[in-house]
Design an enzyme around this catalytic site. Structure first.
Site, PDB file in Angstrom:
ATOM      1  N   TRP A  60       1.503   8.144 -18.810  1.00 12.22           N
ATOM      2  CA  TRP A  60       0.237   8.063 -18.076  1.00 12.22           C
ATOM      3  C   TRP A  60      -0.237   9.501 -18.031  1.00 12.22           C
ATOM      4  O   TRP A  60       0.240  10.295 -17.225  1.00 12.22           O
ATOM      5  CB  TRP A  60       0.448   7.502 -16.681  1.00 12.22           C
ATOM      6  CG  TRP A  60      -0.832   7.379 -15.917  1.00 12.22           C
ATOM      7  CD1 TRP A  60      -1.359   8.289 -15.044  1.00 12.22           C
ATOM      8  CD2 TRP A  60      -1.774   6.312 -15.971  1.00 12.22           C
ATOM      9  NE1 TRP A  60      -2.541   7.853 -14.559  1.00 12.22           N
ATOM     10  CE2 TRP A  60      -2.829   6.644 -15.102  1.00 12.22           C
ATOM     11  CE3 TRP A  60      -1.823   5.120 -16.653  1.00 12.22           C
ATOM     12  CZ2 TRP A  60      -3.931   5.812 -14.904  1.00 12.22           C
ATOM     13  CZ3 TRP A  60      -2.916   4.295 -16.441  1.00 12.22           C
ATOM     14  CH2 TRP A  60      -3.956   4.634 -15.597  1.00 12.22           C
ATOM     15  N   ASN A  73       8.842  12.553 -16.432  1.00 16.37           N
ATOM     16  CA  ASN A  73       7.863  11.922 -15.552  1.00 16.37           C
ATOM     17  C   ASN A  73       7.665  12.874 -14.383  1.00 16.37           C
ATOM     18  O   ASN A  73       8.623  13.263 -13.718  1.00 16.37           O
ATOM     19  CB  ASN A  73       8.369  10.565 -15.044  1.00 16.37           C
ATOM     20  CG  ASN A  73       7.438  10.023 -13.952  1.00 16.37           C
ATOM     21  OD1 ASN A  73       6.232  10.248 -14.015  1.00 16.37           O
ATOM     22  ND2 ASN A  73       8.006   9.365 -12.961  1.00 16.37           N
ATOM     23  N   GLY A  74       6.398  13.274 -14.150  1.00 20.63           N
ATOM     24  CA  GLY A  74       6.123  14.192 -13.033  1.00 20.63           C
ATOM     25  C   GLY A  74       5.010  15.158 -13.435  1.00 20.63           C
ATOM     26  O   GLY A  74       4.370  14.998 -14.471  1.00 20.63           O
ATOM     27  N   LYS A  79      -9.864  -6.032 -13.515  1.00 21.07           N
ATOM     28  CA  LYS A  79      -9.572  -4.675 -13.027  1.00 21.07           C
ATOM     29  C   LYS A  79     -10.621  -3.691 -13.520  1.00 21.07           C
ATOM     30  O   LYS A  79     -11.007  -2.773 -12.824  1.00 21.07           O
ATOM     31  CB  LYS A  79      -8.181  -4.225 -13.502  1.00 21.07           C
ATOM     32  CG  LYS A  79      -7.777  -2.843 -12.997  1.00 21.07           C
ATOM     33  CD  LYS A  79      -7.764  -2.768 -11.487  1.00 21.07           C
ATOM     34  CE  LYS A  79      -7.557  -1.376 -10.970  1.00 21.07           C
ATOM     35  NZ  LYS A  79      -7.812  -1.266  -9.512  1.00 21.07           N
ATOM     36  N   ARG A 110       3.874   1.508 -15.432  1.00 21.73           N
ATOM     37  CA  ARG A 110       3.869   2.893 -14.926  1.00 21.73           C
ATOM     38  C   ARG A 110       2.988   3.808 -15.770  1.00 21.73           C
ATOM     39  O   ARG A 110       2.731   4.948 -15.416  1.00 21.73           O
ATOM     40  CB  ARG A 110       5.291   3.462 -14.896  1.00 21.73           C
ATOM     41  CG  ARG A 110       6.243   2.754 -13.963  1.00 21.73           C
ATOM     42  CD  ARG A 110       7.612   3.404 -13.992  1.00 21.73           C
ATOM     43  NE  ARG A 110       7.533   4.770 -13.542  1.00 21.73           N
ATOM     44  CZ  ARG A 110       7.594   5.123 -12.241  1.00 21.73           C
ATOM     45  NH1 ARG A 110       7.700   4.201 -11.315  1.00 21.73           N
ATOM     46  NH2 ARG A 110       7.512   6.379 -11.867  1.00 21.73           N
ATOM     47  N   GLU A 154     -13.271  -9.347  -1.652  1.00 22.18           N
ATOM     48  CA  GLU A 154     -12.774  -9.546  -3.025  1.00 22.18           C
ATOM     49  C   GLU A 154     -11.363 -10.106  -3.069  1.00 22.18           C
ATOM     50  O   GLU A 154     -10.976 -10.693  -4.076  1.00 22.18           O
ATOM     51  CB  GLU A 154     -12.873  -8.261  -3.834  1.00 22.18           C
ATOM     52  CG  GLU A 154     -11.976  -7.142  -3.417  1.00 22.18           C
ATOM     53  CD  GLU A 154     -12.099  -5.951  -4.368  1.00 22.18           C
ATOM     54  OE1 GLU A 154     -12.229  -6.141  -5.586  1.00 22.18           O
ATOM     55  OE2 GLU A 154     -12.060  -4.818  -3.878  1.00 22.18           O
ATOM     56  N   LYS A 182     -13.243  -4.956   0.326  1.00 21.52           N
ATOM     57  CA  LYS A 182     -11.820  -5.336   0.229  1.00 21.52           C
ATOM     58  C   LYS A 182     -11.611  -6.745   0.752  1.00 21.52           C
ATOM     59  O   LYS A 182     -10.949  -7.575   0.128  1.00 21.52           O
ATOM     60  CB  LYS A 182     -10.965  -4.332   1.008  1.00 21.52           C
ATOM     61  CG  LYS A 182     -10.853  -2.999   0.325  1.00 21.52           C
ATOM     62  CD  LYS A 182      -9.905  -3.067  -0.824  1.00 21.52           C
ATOM     63  CE  LYS A 182     -10.269  -2.549  -2.144  1.00 21.52           C
ATOM     64  NZ  LYS A 182     -11.503  -2.202  -2.643  1.00 21.52           N
ATOM     65  N   CYS A 211       4.619   8.199 -15.187  1.00 21.95           N
ATOM     66  CA  CYS A 211       5.057   7.736 -16.506  1.00 21.95           C
ATOM     67  C   CYS A 211       6.355   6.954 -16.308  1.00 21.95           C
ATOM     68  O   CYS A 211       6.847   6.806 -15.202  1.00 21.95           O
ATOM     69  CB  CYS A 211       5.339   8.927 -17.412  1.00 21.95           C
ATOM     70  SG  CYS A 211       3.959  10.033 -17.607  1.00 21.95           S
ATOM     71  N   GLU A 261     -16.669  -0.267   2.256  1.00 16.67           N
ATOM     72  CA  GLU A 261     -15.440  -0.433   1.464  1.00 16.67           C
ATOM     73  C   GLU A 261     -14.520  -1.459   2.114  1.00 16.67           C
ATOM     74  O   GLU A 261     -13.930  -2.309   1.443  1.00 16.67           O
ATOM     75  CB  GLU A 261     -14.740   0.912   1.292  1.00 16.67           C
ATOM     76  CG  GLU A 261     -13.427   0.867   0.555  1.00 16.67           C
ATOM     77  CD  GLU A 261     -13.508   0.223  -0.835  1.00 16.67           C
ATOM     78  OE1 GLU A 261     -14.612   0.077  -1.376  1.00 16.67           O
ATOM     79  OE2 GLU A 261     -12.453  -0.165  -1.362  1.00 16.67           O
ATOM     80  N   HIS A 308     -31.872  -3.894  14.613  1.00 18.52           N
ATOM     81  CA  HIS A 308     -32.985  -4.191  13.692  1.00 18.52           C
ATOM     82  C   HIS A 308     -32.757  -5.506  12.961  1.00 18.52           C
ATOM     83  O   HIS A 308     -33.339  -5.734  11.906  1.00 18.52           O
ATOM     84  CB  HIS A 308     -33.129  -3.035  12.694  1.00 18.52           C
ATOM     85  CG  HIS A 308     -33.450  -1.731  13.356  1.00 18.52           C
ATOM     86  ND1 HIS A 308     -34.659  -1.450  13.932  1.00 18.52           N
ATOM     87  CD2 HIS A 308     -32.663  -0.651  13.586  1.00 18.52           C
ATOM     88  CE1 HIS A 308     -34.637  -0.250  14.462  1.00 18.52           C
ATOM     89  NE2 HIS A 308     -33.436   0.268  14.267  1.00 18.52           N
TER      90      HIS A 308
HETATM   91  C1  AGP Z   1     -12.847  -2.443  -6.206  1.00 16.53           C
HETATM   92  O1  AGP Z   1     -11.756  -2.934  -5.454  1.00 16.53           O
HETATM   93  C2  AGP Z   1     -13.181  -3.330  -7.377  1.00 16.53           C
HETATM   94  N1  AGP Z   1     -12.043  -3.573  -8.172  1.00 16.53           N
HETATM   95  C3  AGP Z   1     -14.410  -2.844  -8.127  1.00 16.53           C
HETATM   96  O2  AGP Z   1     -15.482  -2.766  -7.217  1.00 16.53           O
HETATM   97  C4  AGP Z   1     -14.304  -1.471  -8.832  1.00 16.53           C
HETATM   98  O3  AGP Z   1     -14.270  -0.447  -7.875  1.00 16.53           O
HETATM   99  C5  AGP Z   1     -15.544  -1.295  -9.712  1.00 16.53           C
HETATM  100  O4  AGP Z   1     -15.530  -2.297 -10.694  1.00 16.53           O
HETATM  101  C6  AGP Z   1     -15.607   0.081 -10.382  1.00 16.53           C
HETATM  102  O5  AGP Z   1     -14.507   0.238 -11.227  1.00 16.53           O
HETATM  103  P1  AGP Z   1     -14.187   1.705 -11.817  1.00 16.53           P
HETATM  104  O6  AGP Z   1     -13.891   2.575 -10.647  1.00 16.53           O
HETATM  105  O7  AGP Z   1     -13.024   1.507 -12.711  1.00 16.53           O
HETATM  106  O8  AGP Z   1     -15.426   2.161 -12.535  1.00 16.53           O
END
Ligand code: AGP
Length: 607
Positions: free
Chosen positions: A74, A98-99, A602, A27, A487, A484, A2, A480, A503
């Site tokens: 938060w 905050n904590g 996001k 935050r 994206e 990264k 927070c 993963e 394969h």
């Molecule tokens: C991951 O780096 C991306 N931003 C994206 O794949 C994300 O994980 C996906 O959209 C799922 O989002 P969520 O975890 O908020 O559901």
């Protein structure tokens, strides 16, 4: 995480506090509030939702007070609501925090037994009521704070007002950030410097175990025993934008480096090493008694966390697990099964596909569970139960600390079920718990390889394609790592189970197709080593991720990133760090918008 902020001086406090809260909104932003001395009372205004709701509510506030405190939340304990928003009041005491207070439940029960009436579900109100309880005895707020701190377990950065002392603001700090800003006949405090820098660059950093007493012209610092501590201000010459990122160039890098803290904040209150138990308060039943299998549904990075969770749950808890991408699950024919627990993983808690899949399961009368990072999010409200990660707000579009805390919760879940089913003895669970408690130190060690990773990225960021290979637990990590890189650096990357090379994918290998080979200590080590030799034999370049005690891999490639080894499950939380850092440095070298990559949001709240 927070944000707290406050002011005492010769100007109206509310506008300064609101401005500070705006600069701390990164935050936390699910509710906010402000408290300001007004003659011999304290006015409090709180609002749920974004900060703009508080701004609207205070727009016509007749507040000439020149001393006050504010908070942007938060939520960790208690859903986002006005009653759970800070500041909290207890008697003449008003407090923001905050904590996370780990023992707030037992303290709350103790105070209720003594007749204290609570209005909120928060751990913060427990601090306010505790201080007020002792204040009734000591008649001196400073002594009451000292006494209360002895009872608290957990992290806190608090600011306290007393209706009877309009000229003072009391601060207390332990394991949550808190800084003081010194002005000319005015003083400020905040969780973080961005809230202070527009007014002053003379900053006093409070340390853990300290209390401060602010007036408009003075500040005094004391340790938790009440002994005064002398500390001079530092002159900070950094920009507000740099300060918001904690001095890091991007939120993503800050959040990668926050992972040790996010991890311990997520697991600490759930580990009981003395009893050898995992405690998940959000679960009011035993999964193993109601369900015989688990079906995980998620998107993107959260889906990759689910793939790791499957291995944890199957190997440790002997629970059959299916993992599906939400956008596929929601449209396919589903064979629902009452004995299956449907588990939804989502950082934002608002991903459209995941929410739709959850609703489909609910409509079919299935049992549901969510793992979310945002209290009060749609998915957390829709699921029967939600286990929260305590990663704090994740600002970078590329998910990092949310992923590692999701994986941590999945491991806790697997260990808890294994304990329920007596598949692991107490002493075995104690060992896992002790390993988890030592993990943050090892994560810090893994983060130290960032310079080496930056050098490797300098050599590889111009390639236009990458292959990521791994076996077992390293296969979801390869997925993963590839995501990264894709994206944020826009380099095409594909993950494959290393055993699949022969394969088909091995046809891709030449000097223009580098391979990131994830091969920490594991039962798959030798076989993955042979995959590395296959790639090298065809002129492919290898970046290898290896455990510190590996003396073999260096014979095959010069590009090696070492990580500590603790156990194969927790090693996943060490392996992910170099994968995140490599993608980050490639993106920086390519000049892409690391925190807000093109075409991405996001949270994907639309299909
Ligand atoms: C991951 O780096 C991306 N931003 C994206 O794949 C994300 O994980 C996906 O959209 C799922 O989002 P969520 O975890 O908020 O559901």
């Amino acid at each position: 995480m927070c944000g707290i902020v406050g002011y005492t001086g010769n100007k109206y406090a509310v506008p300064i506090i609101i401005d500070g809260l705006k600069r701390l909104e990164y935050r936390g932003y699910d509710s906010a509030g402000v408290a300001v001395h007004e003659r011999n009372a304290i006015k409090i205004v709180r609002a749920v939702g974004k900060l703009r709701n508080l701004i609207e509510k205070t727009a016509n506030l007749k507040a000439s007070g020149t001393s006050g405190i504010g908070h942007t939340r938060w939520a960790t304990h208690g859903k986002p609501s006005e009653v759970n928003a800070h500041p909290h009041k207890a008697g003449s005491i008003v407090l923001v925090h905050n904590g996370i207070i780990e023992n707030y439940g037992e303290l709350k029960a103790r105070l209720i037994k003594k007749g204290v009436i609570f209005e909120s579900e928060t751990d913060t109100e427990v601090i306010a009521q505790l201080i007020n309880f002792y204040f009734q005895e000591t008649k001196d707020l400073f002594s009451a704070i000292i006494r209360s701190i002895k009872d608290l377990r957990g992290s806190f950065a608090c600011a306290v007002l007393n209706e009877k002392e309009p000229d003072k603001i009391y601060l207390m700090k332990y394991e949550s950030p808190l800084v003081i800003g010194l002005g000319d006949r005015e003083n400020f405090f905040a969780s973080d410097m961005p809230a202070l820098l527009p007014y002053t660059n003379r900053i006093v950093f409070l340390k853990d175990g300290e209390i401060a007493v602010l007036t408009d012209k003075t500040y005094k610092i004391f340790d938790f025993s009440g002994n005064e501590v002398k500390r001079e201000p530092e002159i900070m010459n950094i920009s507000i934008s740099q300060a918001e990122k904690g001095g890091y160039p991007h939120f993503m890098l800050k959040e990668i480096f926050e992972q040790p803290e996010a991890f311990i904040n997520t697991v600490r209150t759930r580990l009981h090493p003395d009893k050898g138990e995992i405690v998940l308060d959000e679960l009011n039943y035993k999964i193993s008694e109601r369900f015989s299998s688990i079906h995980i549904v998620a998107c993107g990075t959260s889906y990759h966390a689910g793939l790791l969770g499957r291995i944890f749950l199957e190997e440790l808890a002997e629970m059959p697990v299916y993992v599906e991408i939400a956008s596929e699950f929601r449209y396919k024919k589903n064979f629902f099964n009452k004995d299956t627990l449907y588990l939804f993983i989502s950082q934002s808690g608002s991903t459209a596909d995941t929410l739709a899949a959850l609703k489909k399961c609910k409509e079919a009368g299935m049992g549901t569970l969510a793992i979310c990072n945002v209290l009060g999010s749609s998915i957390s409200l829709e699921a029967d139960n939600t286990i929260y990660t305590h990663a704090g707000p994740e600002i970078g579009v590329a998910s990092t600390k949310a992923f590692s805390t999701q994986v941590s919760v999945l491991l806790l879940l697997a260990l808890k079920i294994a304990g329920e089913k007596n598949l692991l003895k107490r002493k075995e669970i104690k060992k896992y718990i002790n390993d988890m408690l030592s993990l943050p130190r090892l994560m810090e060690e893994a983060l130290k390889s960032s310079e080496n990773i930056k050098d490797i990225a300098k050599k590889f960021h111009k390639y236009t394609n990458f292959l990521y290979l791994g076996r077992g637990l390293s296969y979801p990590l390869a997925m993963e790592g590839a995501l990264k890189l894709k994206e944020i650096s826009y380099i095409h990357a594909e993950a494959y189970a290393a055993g699949e090379m022969k394969h088909g994918p091995i046809a891709l290998i030449d000097e223009n197709m580098p391979t990131f080979l994830i091969n920490p200590e594991s039962p798959h080590f030798e076989k993955t080593l042979s995959n590395m030799q296959e790639v090298l034999a065809r002129g492919g370049k290898i970046i290898a991720l290896a455990s510190n005690n590996d003396s073999t891999t260096k014979n095959y490639t010069d590009y090696i990133i070492y990580i500590p080894h603790i156990n194969t499950y927790l090693d996943t939380l060490l392996t992910i760090i170099p994968l995140q850092l490599f993608a980050y440095y490639c993106a920086v070298l390519k000049g892409t918008d690391v925190d807000q990559p093109r075409n991405l949001a996001k949270s994907v709240t639309v299909e």
